[in-house]
Design a protein around this motif. Structure first.
Motif, PDB file in Angstrom:
ATOM      1  N   TYR A 227       0.814  -1.216   0.000  1.00 37.20           N
ATOM      2  CA  TYR A 227       0.000   0.000   0.000  1.00 37.20           C
ATOM      3  C   TYR A 227       0.853   1.275   0.000  1.00 37.20           C
ATOM      4  CZ  TYR A 227      -3.948  -3.029   1.210  1.00 37.20           C
ATOM      5  OH  TYR A 227      -4.917  -3.991   1.204  1.00 37.20           O
ATOM      6  N   ARG A 228       1.923   1.282   0.798  1.00 37.43           N
ATOM      7  CA  ARG A 228       2.828   2.430   0.899  1.00 37.43           C
ATOM      8  C   ARG A 228       2.109   3.704   1.365  1.00 37.43           C
ATOM      9  NH1 ARG A 228       4.453   0.612  -4.306  1.00 37.43           N
ATOM     10  NH2 ARG A 228       4.254   2.657  -5.286  1.00 37.43           N
ATOM     11  N   ALA A 229       1.160   3.553   2.294  1.00 41.07           N
ATOM     12  CA  ALA A 229       0.506   4.717   2.889  1.00 41.07           C
ATOM     13  C   ALA A 229       1.447   5.385   3.885  1.00 41.07           C
ATOM     14  CB  ALA A 229      -0.787   4.305   3.586  1.00 41.07           C
ATOM     15  N   ASP A 230       1.195   6.647   4.167  1.00 44.09           N
ATOM     16  CA  ASP A 230       2.008   7.441   5.092  1.00 44.09           C
ATOM     17  C   ASP A 230       1.396   7.346   6.493  1.00 44.09           C
ATOM     18  OD1 ASP A 230       3.291   9.391   6.595  1.00 44.09           O
ATOM     19  OD2 ASP A 230       3.384  10.826   4.950  1.00 44.09           O
ATOM     20  N   ILE A 231       1.996   6.519   7.334  1.00 43.37           N
ATOM     21  CA  ILE A 231       1.459   6.314   8.682  1.00 43.37           C
ATOM     22  C   ILE A 231       1.481   7.601   9.492  1.00 43.37           C
ATOM     23  CG2 ILE A 231       1.853   5.126  10.878  1.00 43.37           C
ATOM     24  CD1 ILE A 231       2.704   2.666   9.254  1.00 43.37           C
ATOM     25  N   GLN A 232       2.528   8.383   9.364  1.00 41.66           N
ATOM     26  CA  GLN A 232       2.610   9.629  10.126  1.00 41.66           C
ATOM     27  C   GLN A 232       1.535  10.622   9.682  1.00 41.66           C
ATOM     28  OE1 GLN A 232       4.353   9.974  12.916  1.00 41.66           O
ATOM     29  NE2 GLN A 232       4.806   7.812  12.493  1.00 41.66           N
ATOM     30  N   ALA A 233       1.188  10.610   8.397  1.00 36.28           N
ATOM     31  CA  ALA A 233       0.107  11.480   7.927  1.00 36.28           C
ATOM     32  C   ALA A 233      -1.218  11.080   8.564  1.00 36.28           C
ATOM     33  CB  ALA A 233       0.004  11.418   6.406  1.00 36.28           C
ATOM     34  N   THR A 234      -1.436   9.770   8.720  1.00 38.30           N
ATOM     35  CA  THR A 234      -2.649   9.308   9.408  1.00 38.30           C
ATOM     36  C   THR A 234      -2.646   9.784  10.856  1.00 38.30           C
ATOM     37  OG1 THR A 234      -2.823   7.352   7.987  1.00 38.30           O
ATOM     38  CG2 THR A 234      -3.975   7.276  10.104  1.00 38.30           C
ATOM     39  N   ARG A 235      -1.487   9.726  11.500  1.00 36.65           N
ATOM     40  CA  ARG A 235      -1.420  10.148  12.909  1.00 36.65           C
ATOM     41  C   ARG A 235      -1.592  11.655  13.069  1.00 36.65           C
ATOM     42  NH1 ARG A 235      -1.089   6.200  15.971  1.00 36.65           N
ATOM     43  NH2 ARG A 235      -0.181   4.218  15.301  1.00 36.65           N
ATOM     44  N   ARG A 236      -1.280  12.400  12.041  1.00 36.72           N
ATOM     45  CA  ARG A 236      -1.570  13.842  12.114  1.00 36.72           C
ATOM     46  C   ARG A 236      -3.088  14.082  12.069  1.00 36.72           C
ATOM     47  NH1 ARG A 236       3.280  14.069   9.091  1.00 36.72           N
ATOM     48  NH2 ARG A 236       2.201  14.052   7.068  1.00 36.72           N
ATOM     49  N   ILE A 237      -3.804  13.221  11.385  1.00 38.82           N
ATOM     50  CA  ILE A 237      -5.268  13.314  11.351  1.00 38.82           C
ATOM     51  C   ILE A 237      -5.864  12.797  12.651  1.00 38.82           C
ATOM     52  CG2 ILE A 237      -7.366  12.501  10.177  1.00 38.82           C
ATOM     53  CD1 ILE A 237      -5.578  12.133   7.648  1.00 38.82           C
ATOM     54  N   HIS A 238      -5.347  11.663  13.108  1.00 42.21           N
ATOM     55  CA  HIS A 238      -5.888  10.972  14.287  1.00 42.21           C
ATOM     56  C   HIS A 238      -4.713  10.482  15.137  1.00 42.21           C
ATOM     57  CE1 HIS A 238      -8.141   8.464  16.896  1.00 42.21           C
ATOM     58  NE2 HIS A 238      -8.239   7.385  16.144  1.00 42.21           N
ATOM     59  N   PRO A 239      -4.200  11.326  16.032  1.00 43.56           N
ATOM     60  CA  PRO A 239      -2.961  11.006  16.765  1.00 43.56           C
ATOM     61  C   PRO A 239      -3.020   9.724  17.581  1.00 43.56           C
ATOM     62  CG  PRO A 239      -3.498  13.344  16.977  1.00 43.56           C
ATOM     63  CD  PRO A 239      -4.682  12.693  16.315  1.00 43.56           C
ATOM     64  N   THR A 240      -4.200   9.296  18.013  1.00 43.67           N
ATOM     65  CA  THR A 240      -4.294   8.109  18.867  1.00 43.67           C
ATOM     66  C   THR A 240      -4.772   6.879  18.100  1.00 43.67           C
ATOM     67  OG1 THR A 240      -6.533   8.752  19.579  1.00 43.67           O
ATOM     68  CG2 THR A 240      -4.678   9.488  20.941  1.00 43.67           C
ATOM     69  N   ALA A 241      -4.620   6.883  16.784  1.00 44.39           N
ATOM     70  CA  ALA A 241      -4.967   5.691  16.002  1.00 44.39           C
ATOM     71  C   ALA A 241      -4.226   4.484  16.572  1.00 44.39           C
ATOM     72  CB  ALA A 241      -4.614   5.903  14.536  1.00 44.39           C
ATOM     73  N   MET A 242      -4.913   3.374  16.690  1.00 41.14           N
ATOM     74  CA  MET A 242      -4.380   2.206  17.388  1.00 41.14           C
ATOM     75  C   MET A 242      -3.283   1.488  16.599  1.00 41.14           C
ATOM     76  SD  MET A 242      -7.756   0.387  19.070  1.00 41.14           S
ATOM     77  CE  MET A 242      -8.984   0.917  17.853  1.00 41.14           C
ATOM     78  N   THR A 243      -2.212   1.144  17.298  1.00 42.28           N
ATOM     79  CA  THR A 243      -1.266   0.162  16.767  1.00 42.28           C
ATOM     80  C   THR A 243      -1.915  -1.218  16.886  1.00 42.28           C
ATOM     81  OG1 THR A 243      -0.244  -0.258  18.914  1.00 42.28           O
ATOM     82  CG2 THR A 243       0.681   1.548  17.578  1.00 42.28           C
ATOM     83  N   PHE A 244      -1.285  -2.220  16.288  1.00 44.74           N
ATOM     84  CA  PHE A 244      -1.846  -3.571  16.372  1.00 44.74           C
ATOM     85  C   PHE A 244      -1.869  -4.051  17.820  1.00 44.74           C
ATOM     86  CE2 PHE A 244      -1.709  -8.250  15.784  1.00 44.74           C
ATOM     87  CZ  PHE A 244      -2.890  -8.383  15.050  1.00 44.74           C
ATOM     88  N   THR A 245      -0.821  -3.738  18.565  1.00 47.55           N
ATOM     89  CA  THR A 245      -0.782  -4.150  19.976  1.00 47.55           C
ATOM     90  C   THR A 245      -1.891  -3.479  20.772  1.00 47.55           C
ATOM     91  OG1 THR A 245       1.605  -4.530  19.884  1.00 47.55           O
ATOM     92  CG2 THR A 245       0.643  -4.178  22.059  1.00 47.55           C
ATOM     93  N   THR A 246      -2.099  -2.187  20.537  1.00 44.52           N
ATOM     94  CA  THR A 246      -3.169  -1.478  21.238  1.00 44.52           C
ATOM     95  C   THR A 246      -4.527  -2.042  20.878  1.00 44.52           C
ATOM     96  OG1 THR A 246      -1.834   0.532  21.239  1.00 44.52           O
ATOM     97  CG2 THR A 246      -4.182   0.785  21.678  1.00 44.52           C
ATOM     98  N   TRP A 247      -4.713  -2.337  19.596  1.00 42.05           N
ATOM     99  CA  TRP A 247      -5.984  -2.920  19.151  1.00 42.05           C
ATOM    100  C   TRP A 247      -6.229  -4.267  19.820  1.00 42.05           C
ATOM    101  CZ3 TRP A 247      -6.532  -7.443  16.138  1.00 42.05           C
ATOM    102  CH2 TRP A 247      -7.840  -7.716  15.720  1.00 42.05           C
ATOM    103  N   LEU A 248      -5.184  -5.091  19.942  1.00 40.29           N
ATOM    104  CA  LEU A 248      -5.331  -6.370  20.636  1.00 40.29           C
ATOM    105  C   LEU A 248      -5.743  -6.149  22.090  1.00 40.29           C
ATOM    106  CD1 LEU A 248      -2.235  -8.355  19.299  1.00 40.29           C
ATOM    107  CD2 LEU A 248      -4.638  -8.955  18.937  1.00 40.29           C
ATOM    108  N   GLU A 249      -5.111  -5.186  22.742  1.00 36.97           N
ATOM    109  CA  GLU A 249      -5.422  -4.925  24.148  1.00 36.97           C
ATOM    110  C   GLU A 249      -6.852  -4.462  24.329  1.00 36.97           C
ATOM    111  OE1 GLU A 249      -2.523  -2.007  25.109  1.00 36.97           O
ATOM    112  OE2 GLU A 249      -0.880  -3.453  25.408  1.00 36.97           O
TER     113      GLU A 249
END
Length: 292
Positions: free
Chosen positions: A257-279
């Protein structure tokens, strides 16, 4: 602004997340579904939404359901994704997406938000799987109608790892090579971002955004799930794939996909990592599936 939104596919994963977050932000929500009396639709009613019958094959039903609301959220099933009917085709997906866009225009919608997929449109410069090209065709139809729209393009969903699509015979399985880094996004965070987009129309109308919050190999995904559940979960690559699905796996191996993860975090700073989503929710969903 008329603070009301019609949500297409409201009882699906994305539609449910979008509905929940819109309601939480004080929006009035029409939950469009083929079965407004079904259990999932009634759950949405209890949460505060208004279930309304609409079918993506029937433009007139979509127009009637969208009359009088300001915003409309559009999502269609993707061929081969978990829960998609076996006879569902890319042509069906494109037709449904175009029908929703046509209904949005006919109903005078003030803001259409369509969830596509990351990398849509790159077939102009590189070979793409059919399921990415179909989303691009819907995007092009929306643009051709001149609708006030936002296109959100999430990558693969973390929720894909919660059922038999990925969990088989005591292993995590997929067609990806063990060392392929796959970008991931939680469906709930798509709901958060969609609600934000509707609340900021002047910032978002006319924009397209790829969405990704984490990137892991299948081996790392299996290890994270195993650690969260306290089990051993090896990864096994499916062999002998053919057709569109095999090509989609090869594309992810070679291009991704090559999406920009940091750009997503600028939109939504607390977007879940996989570990956070599991928790928060993922481990419980996976455990429930394995126990069943």
């Amino acid at each position: 602004m008329n603070k009301s939104v019609a949500v297409v596919g409201a009882t699906g994963l994305q539609g449910t997340a979008v509905t929940r977050h819109l309601l939480g932000d004080g929006w009035r929500v029409r939950a469009l579904t083929r079965d407004p009396d079904g259990a999932k639709a009634q759950d949405l009613r209890r949460a505060g939404a208004e279930p309304v019958r609409a079918d993506m094959e029937d433009v007139a039903s979509l127009v009637a359901a969208a009359e009088g609301v300001w915003g409309l959220f559009s999502v269609q099933p993707t061929v081969g994704s978990p829960g998609t009917a076996p006879d569902f085709t890319s042509a069906d997906e494109v037709r449904w997406g175009r029908n929703v866009a046509d209904a949005a225009q006919a109903a005078g919608i003030g803001h259409l938000v369509f969830t596509s997929v990351a990398a849509a449109g790159r077939h102009l410069t590189e070979p793409l799987p059919a399921n990415l090209i179909s989303k691009w065709h819907i995007e092009q139809h929306i643009a051709g109608l001149g609708l006030p729209a936002t296109i959100l393009r999430p990558v693969s969903f973390m929720e894909n790892f919660t059922g038999g699509y990925a969990l088989q015979n005591g292993s995590l399985v997929s067609g990806l090579a063990p060392d392929t880094v796959q970008q991931l996004m939680a469906v709930d965070d798509v709901g958060v971002i969609t609600a934000k987009v509707f609340s900021e129309p002047f910032d978002w109308i006319g924009r397209t955004a790829d969405l990704a919050a984490d990137a892991l190999t299948p081996v790392q995904v299996a290890a994270a799930i195993g650690a969260a559940l306290g089990i051993s979960l090896p990864y096994s690559q499916i062999q002998g794939l053919s057709g569109d699905f095999a090509y989609a796996m090869r594309w992810l191996d070679e291009y991704g996909y090559r999406a920009d993860i940091q750009a997503t975090r600028r939109i939504h700073p607390t977007a879940m990592t996989f570990t956070t989503w599991l928790e928060r929710t993922g481990a419980a969903q996976i455990a429930a599936f394995l126990a069943g």
